[in-house]
Enzyme design. Sequence first.
Site, PDB file in Angstrom:
ATOM      1  N   GLY A   1      35.720  12.962  33.973  1.00  0.00           N
ATOM      2  CA  GLY A   1      36.013  14.062  33.041  1.00  0.00           C
ATOM      3  C   GLY A   1      37.123  15.389  33.988  1.00  0.00           C
ATOM      4  O   GLY A   1      37.823  14.765  34.589  1.00  0.00           O
ATOM      5  N   SER A   2      36.693  16.487  33.762  1.00  0.00           N
ATOM      6  CA  SER A   2      37.721  17.381  34.430  1.00  0.00           C
ATOM      7  C   SER A   2      37.455  17.426  35.935  1.00  0.00           C
ATOM      8  O   SER A   2      38.654  18.094  36.491  1.00  0.00           O
ATOM      9  CB  SER A   2      37.087  18.967  33.710  1.00  0.00           C
ATOM     10  OG  SER A   2      37.239  18.917  32.739  1.00  0.00           O
ATOM     11  N   THR A   3      36.678  16.887  36.507  1.00  0.00           N
ATOM     12  CA  THR A   3      36.554  16.994  37.979  1.00  0.00           C
ATOM     13  C   THR A   3      37.771  16.197  38.633  1.00  0.00           C
ATOM     14  O   THR A   3      38.073  16.161  39.779  1.00  0.00           O
ATOM     15  CB  THR A   3      35.285  16.421  38.462  1.00  0.00           C
ATOM     16  OG1 THR A   3      35.237  15.081  37.825  1.00  0.00           O
ATOM     17  CG2 THR A   3      34.246  17.417  38.053  1.00  0.00           C
TER      18      THR A   3
END
Lengths: 82, 577
Positions: B299-301
Site C-alpha cells: 500500500g502507501s508504504t
Amino acid sequence: MVALVISVVGSALVVVKTKHENRTLVHELEQLRAENARLETEWAQLQLEEATLAHHGRVEQIAREKLRMTEPRDTRIVRAQP
Amino acid sequence: MIESRDHDRAAGAREVAAWRRLVVMAVLAVGAGIVLARAFELQVVQRDFLTAEGNKRALRTVTVPAHRGAIRDRYGEPLALSAPVESLWVIPAELLKAPEYLPALSKLLEFGPGELRRFLSARRDKHFVYLRRHLNPAAAHRVLALKAPGVFAQREYRRYYPAGEVAGHVVGFTNIDGRGQEGMEAALDAPLAGKAGARGVVRDRSGRVVEENGDSEPAVAGRDLALTLDLRLQYIAYRELKVAVTGHRARGGLIVVLDARSGDILAMANQPGYNPNRPEDRDSRGLRNRAVTDLFEPGSTIKPLLVAQALELGKYRPDSVIDTAPGFFKIGALTVRDTHPVGAVNLARVLSRSSNVGAARIGLALGPEAVWSGYQKFGFGEPVASGYPGEATGVFRPHDDWGQIATATASYGYGLSVNALQLVRAYAALANDGLLPSLRLVGGRAAVPPQRAVSVKVARQVRRLMEDVTIGDGTGVEAAVPGYRVAGKTGTVRKHTAGGYFEDRHQSVFIGMVPAENPRLVGLVMIDEPRNKQYYGGQVAGPVFSRVMQSAVRQLQLAPDGTPLTTTAAAPTGPRT
C-alpha cells in the site's frame, strides 16, 4: 616349581586386588557423575530462576506498582556540547 | 601313584579284589570324563552363546543424552534453556506382582484410585512404558525412594523458555523428545541438538554400575546460539503490540525493529501469541510468525521507494510539483482516488498526505520498467533469508506484464506483495544511506555485504521528505518521538480476497526510522484488521511505533537530533519520597 606356584598365587591375588580397585574407582566415577548431574540440574534451575525473577514483565510491574517509578518521559534531555 | 599302591600291597595291606578297584577307577574316570566333557562343551562349544547371554544380563549400553544448547539473545539473556528432568518408566508385569506399592505410587504421581492398576494392566505385556515424563528431579527421587519393583527413572532434558510468549514466535519450541518443531528451534536443530553418546557398563543385580568396559563414546553437547534479538526491545515491542491489538480489537499484528546499519533484527513480535512453555497453547492459530510467513500488499508504504527511484532517475527533484487535482483520475477501468484531495503539491506533500493520485502520476511518468526496477533494487521479490524458516517471498510479477493500470496501482503499493521483513529491509536501505543490508536473526553468521539500492544523496533526500510525515498535518504525526526527528510513512492497506478488496478490512501500517538524520533503528508496526472505528495507519500503528521507539532510543542511549523538548516538565516527575 615352588616359585611358579607362588608367583601364580601371587599374580592371582594381584588380579583380585586390581579388580577390586577398579570397581572402587568405577563406583567413585559413578558418584562423581551423579554429583555432576546434580550440579548441572542445580545450575539449570538457578539460571531459570534468575531469568524468571529478571523477567522484564515482573521487573516493570515492581518498578511501576511497588516503587512508583515512571519513564523519564517528561524530563528535558540536554545534549552535552562537544 | 600306582607304584606306591603296589608298595602298600607289598607291605601287607589288606588284599582287595582287583575288580573292585577297577570299578572304582572306572566310575571315577567316567565322572571325570563327564566333568571334562561338560567343561569342554561350556568353554568351547557353547562359549560364544553363553558369553552373549551373560553380557545380555550384566552388560548394558547406556545412552548419554547430549545437552541441548541454549538459545540466547544478543546480550546472553537466555531465551531457551534445557534443564535435566527425570522420566519414570515401568515394566508393568513386575510392578503388578507387587500391588502393595500401587497406592503410594498413585498418590505421588496423582493417579486416581484404581487408575494406575488399569493403566498397568492394559500394558501388561510391554517391557517399557513411560509412567510420567519430565518430572522435576525431586519428585522423581521421592518416587524412586519407594523402591517399587519395575519402576525406573531415565534422565531427559526439558526445554524451558524463560522469556515465554514475548519471544515465543522467534524462538519456537521443541517436542517432548527434544527435537525442534517451530521457529529457530527447528531451523537450528542440528547445531543445538549435539550428539548423544553411549557407554557400555556392567551392572550388578541391583542395577548399580560396577564396571565400565571401555567402549564409550562421549556425548557432544549442543552449541549455545545467540540470536540478534535484544530481549529488552523485544519485551517493549511485544508489550506495546499486545496493548494495541487488544485496544483496537484487531485480529493480529506484528512489530519488527531493525538495526539499520548491521541489518540485525533486534525485535520481532507477533500477535496473537502463545506461551511456548505450555504445550496446550500450541495450536496452529497463534504459531505463525507473521513477519516472515505472511504476505501483504505494501500500500502507501511503498511510496517512498517510488519517490527514491524517481529522484534517482533524475526525472523529479525534491521540490517538483505534481498536480493531483481534483483528487481522482481515471485510467481505463481504474479510478485512482485520494481520500483527502490535496491539489498541486511537492513530493514531500505527496508523501506526508499520502496522495495516491500523486504516486500514480509519478509512476506513469516513469513507466513500468523504471518502477519495477526501482522496487527490485530495494529487494522486492528477493527472499530475506534471515535464517527463520518458512519465509514467503511475495508476489512481484515481471514488468512486461504491467499495463497502465498495473503500473499505476503498483505506484501506490497494490498488485504486489511482500513479507514484513522485505519491507523493513527496503526502508533500511533508505536509512542506511542507500545500502540495502542483509537481515540477520542469528548472530555470528557471516554478514553478506550490503548492496547499493540508491545513491547516498537520494537516500538522504527521501529521508528528508519522509520527515514531513510525522510533523504538522502529516498522516503520521502520532508516530513522532519527542526529542527526535522521525522519518517514516503510514500505510492503510485494504485487505483483499479472491473476489476483490474489502471495504472495511484494513491493515494499518507504520514504518519509520529514527533518528532521521543518521538512522540507527528502523521499525515496522502492522495492526491487522482493527475493528474499533479507527483504521488509518497513522492513528493505529503510529502511536505504537512512537511508544516502542521512545523506549528503544532510551535503552540504546541514542543522542537526540530533534528540537530540544519544550514540553513543560519543570521538575522531573520521578518518584517522590
